[in-house]
Design a protein around this motif. Structure first.
Motif, mmCIF file in Angstrom:
data_model
loop_
_atom_site.group_PDB
_atom_site.id
_atom_site.type_symbol
_atom_site.label_atom_id
_atom_site.label_comp_id
_atom_site.label_asym_id
_atom_site.label_seq_id
_atom_site.Cartn_x
_atom_site.Cartn_y
_atom_site.Cartn_z
ATOM 1 N N ILE A 263 1.120 -1.094 0.091
ATOM 2 C CA ILE A 263 0.304 -0.255 0.282
ATOM 3 C C ILE A 263 0.889 1.243 0.216
ATOM 4 O O ILE A 263 2.192 1.173 0.960
ATOM 5 C CB ILE A 263 -0.946 -0.050 1.238
ATOM 6 N N SER A 264 0.291 2.219 -0.800
ATOM 7 C CA SER A 264 1.435 3.700 -0.511
ATOM 8 C C SER A 264 1.028 5.013 -0.745
ATOM 9 O O SER A 264 -0.417 4.982 -1.455
ATOM 10 C CB SER A 264 2.125 2.826 -2.990
ATOM 11 N N HIS A 265 1.050 5.864 -0.199
ATOM 12 C CA HIS A 265 0.762 6.897 -0.023
ATOM 13 C C HIS A 265 1.536 8.245 -0.736
ATOM 14 O O HIS A 265 2.683 8.019 -0.508
ATOM 15 C CB HIS A 265 0.219 6.744 1.259
ATOM 16 N N GLU A 266 1.410 9.196 -1.845
ATOM 17 C CA GLU A 266 2.679 9.646 -1.989
ATOM 18 C C GLU A 266 2.643 11.035 -1.809
ATOM 19 O O GLU A 266 1.616 11.375 -1.134
ATOM 20 C CB GLU A 266 2.523 9.458 -3.299
ATOM 21 N N ILE A 267 3.818 10.967 -1.251
ATOM 22 C CA ILE A 267 3.861 12.612 -0.692
ATOM 23 C C ILE A 267 3.891 13.308 -1.281
ATOM 24 O O ILE A 267 5.047 13.967 -1.914
ATOM 25 C CB ILE A 267 5.195 12.111 0.721
ATOM 26 N N ASN A 268 2.960 13.902 -1.181
ATOM 27 C CA ASN A 268 3.035 15.177 -1.938
ATOM 28 C C ASN A 268 1.754 16.910 -1.737
ATOM 29 O O ASN A 268 2.089 16.329 0.066
ATOM 30 C CB ASN A 268 2.069 15.660 -3.249
ATOM 31 N N GLN A 269 1.697 17.559 -1.934
ATOM 32 C CA GLN A 269 1.312 18.770 -1.936
ATOM 33 C C GLN A 269 0.109 18.831 -0.729
ATOM 34 O O GLN A 269 -0.208 19.511 0.309
ATOM 35 C CB GLN A 269 1.276 20.179 -2.200
ATOM 36 N N GLN A 270 -0.715 17.446 -1.052
ATOM 37 C CA GLN A 270 -1.815 17.485 -0.214
ATOM 38 C C GLN A 270 -1.346 16.847 0.905
ATOM 39 O O GLN A 270 -3.101 16.089 1.965
ATOM 40 C CB GLN A 270 -2.477 16.283 -1.127
ATOM 41 N N SER A 271 -0.339 16.043 0.803
ATOM 42 C CA SER A 271 -0.449 14.525 2.055
ATOM 43 C C SER A 271 0.109 15.812 3.241
ATOM 44 O O SER A 271 0.685 16.502 3.225
ATOM 45 C CB SER A 271 1.141 13.717 1.545
ATOM 46 N N PRO A 272 -0.153 14.627 3.931
ATOM 47 C CA PRO A 272 0.030 15.953 5.927
ATOM 48 C C PRO A 272 1.388 15.309 6.359
ATOM 49 O O PRO A 272 1.265 16.080 7.253
ATOM 50 C CB PRO A 272 -1.083 14.421 6.526
ATOM 51 N N PHE A 273 2.249 14.855 5.048
ATOM 52 C CA PHE A 273 3.434 14.354 5.370
ATOM 53 C C PHE A 273 4.397 16.218 4.798
ATOM 54 O O PHE A 273 5.776 15.593 5.050
ATOM 55 C CB PHE A 273 4.127 13.098 5.475
ATOM 56 N N TRP A 274 3.720 16.605 3.716
ATOM 57 C CA TRP A 274 4.822 17.833 3.334
ATOM 58 C C TRP A 274 5.309 18.928 3.716
ATOM 59 O O TRP A 274 6.680 19.376 3.732
ATOM 60 C CB TRP A 274 3.339 18.225 1.990
ATOM 61 N N GLU A 275 4.363 18.704 5.535
ATOM 62 C CA GLU A 275 5.696 19.588 5.844
ATOM 63 C C GLU A 275 6.750 19.056 7.123
ATOM 64 O O GLU A 275 7.079 19.866 8.215
ATOM 65 C CB GLU A 275 4.673 20.646 6.532
ATOM 66 N N ILE A 276 6.482 17.749 6.952
ATOM 67 C CA ILE A 276 7.713 17.209 7.514
ATOM 68 C C ILE A 276 8.503 16.767 7.748
ATOM 69 O O ILE A 276 8.461 16.383 6.269
ATOM 70 C CB ILE A 276 7.090 16.045 8.850
ATOM 71 N N SER A 277 10.319 17.270 7.983
ATOM 72 C CA SER A 277 11.062 16.750 6.900
ATOM 73 C C SER A 277 12.001 15.907 7.697
ATOM 74 O O SER A 277 10.878 15.364 8.264
ATOM 75 C CB SER A 277 12.464 18.146 7.642
ATOM 76 N N LYS A 278 12.775 15.467 7.087
ATOM 77 C CA LYS A 278 13.117 14.313 7.320
ATOM 78 C C LYS A 278 13.895 14.374 8.551
ATOM 79 O O LYS A 278 13.890 13.580 9.364
ATOM 80 C CB LYS A 278 14.487 13.984 6.448
ATOM 81 N N ALA A 279 13.863 15.166 9.075
ATOM 82 C CA ALA A 279 14.731 15.228 10.637
ATOM 83 C C ALA A 279 13.868 15.620 12.119
ATOM 84 O O ALA A 279 13.764 15.464 13.019
ATOM 85 C CB ALA A 279 16.216 16.554 10.764
ATOM 86 N N GLN A 280 12.460 16.407 11.188
ATOM 87 C CA GLN A 280 10.943 16.458 12.676
ATOM 88 C C GLN A 280 10.681 15.230 12.198
ATOM 89 O O GLN A 280 10.538 14.676 13.744
ATOM 90 C CB GLN A 280 10.252 17.437 11.468
ATOM 91 N N LEU A 281 10.656 14.222 11.195
ATOM 92 C CA LEU A 281 10.151 13.254 11.376
ATOM 93 C C LEU A 281 10.147 12.286 12.593
ATOM 94 O O LEU A 281 9.278 12.067 13.453
ATOM 95 C CB LEU A 281 10.394 11.802 10.103
ATOM 96 N N PRO A 282 11.228 12.049 13.230
ATOM 97 C CA PRO A 282 11.861 10.883 14.130
ATOM 98 C C PRO A 282 11.217 11.704 15.750
ATOM 99 O O PRO A 282 11.092 11.124 16.535
ATOM 100 C CB PRO A 282 13.430 10.302 14.791
#
Length: 302
Positions: A263-282
């Motif tokens: 199951i795949s979710h594309e991280i684009n501008q409509q994604s709730p993860f768009w504003e979360i950076s790689k450093a913030q994610l953990p």
């Protein structure tokens, strides 16, 4: 069925877009990456929410059938036994009172006396006659006579109420037994979700599979992001739920689950993860809840 994906999310390195290439500290402490966060939905699909300070408890009694079905098995079986036992005792007491008031107890050995119920000589025999009447066993040793109109009326009442009790309790047990909750035990999700490039797009991916040979018919999947947020007006919304698109517009959310699927979710501008950076994610306190719905092929239940 409710399932969630373990956090932290495992991250692969190849060719991340700009918004995902923020500086990431080389060493993240184990305490931070493996900190234990209380789940909103547990791994077995049960919601970890407890209702406290409920004042209008009478509302549970207005829907007594659903309340009984939702009870745990030990309480359900206890109520099942208690309802029948109390009913038999109640009507057994009335049969004994009728015999006592009529004077049948004083003419037990009198062959010229016609009692209300033959061979009823005490409360124990009245209790046994009540069980025989309500369960329609009919051993033939204790029989109601036609000289007792009050007994005939009581017999009609007990027969009707006994049928109602049987329909209610047996229906409750049948619904509880036939619930397809345990079907979720053979639906398996991947231990971790991953974020990596797929067809040139940054995607959040996880896998789901069915262990049984009988399939889930018309299976569909959706996902929710559980994360507290603060609005632009300053309102704090705890445990806010945001949809995660897993193929709703393309039809990829409707599954043919005969083999494990990604199951795949594309991280684009409509994604709730768009504003979360790689450093913030953990460091984020969030939870992904995946809901898989469908019809059980063997039973036809949803």
């Amino acid at each position: 069925m409710d399932q969630d994906v373990e956090s932290p999310v495992a991250i692969h390195q190849p060719k991340l877009p700009k918004q995902a290439r923020d500086d990431l500290p080389r060493h993240i402490s184990r305490d931070r990456t493996k900190r234990k966060i209380q789940r909103y939905v547990r791994k077995d699909g049960k919601c970890n929410v407890h209702h406290g300070n409920v004042r209008e408890t009478y509302r549970y009694l207005t829907d007594i059938f659903t309340t009984l079905v939702d009870l745990k098995w030990r309480f359900n079986l206890l109520i099942f036994v208690m309802v029948y036992t109390v009913t038999w005792l109640f009507f057994g007491m009335i049969w004994w009172l009728i015999a006592y008031i009529r004077g049948d107890m004083d003419h037990i050995e009198d062959p010229s006396w016609t009692p209300c119920v033959t061979n009823l000589n005490g409360f124990v025999s009245a209790f046994l006659f009540s069980i025989e009447t309500e369960t329609t066993i009919g051993y033939g040793y204790r029989v109601i006579t036609d000289k007792c109109p009050e007994g005939i009326i009581l017999l009609l009442i007990q027969s009707v109420l006994g049928s109602i009790v049987n329909a209610f309790m047996v229906g409750c047990m049948f619904v509880k037994i036939s619930q397809p909750k345990k079907r979720a035990e053979t639906l398996v999700f991947s231990t971790h979700a991953v974020i990596s490039m797929r067809d040139g797009k940054l995607c959040l991916m996880f896998r789901v599979g069915d262990l049984r040979n009988s399939h889930i018919v018309e299976a569909s999947i959706r996902a929710k992001l559980i994360k507290s947020k603060q609005t632009s007006e300053g309102e704090f919304i705890p445990l806010n739920q945001t949809d995660i698109n897993v193929g709703y517009y393309t039809g990829d959310d409707r599954l043919f689950l005969v083999s494990p699927l990604i199951i795949s979710h594309e991280i684009n501008q409509q994604s709730p993860f768009w504003e979360i950076s790689k450093a913030q994610l953990p460091k984020e306190e969030l939870e992904i809840v995946v809901i898989l719905e469908g019809m059980v092929e063997a039973t036809g239940q949803f």
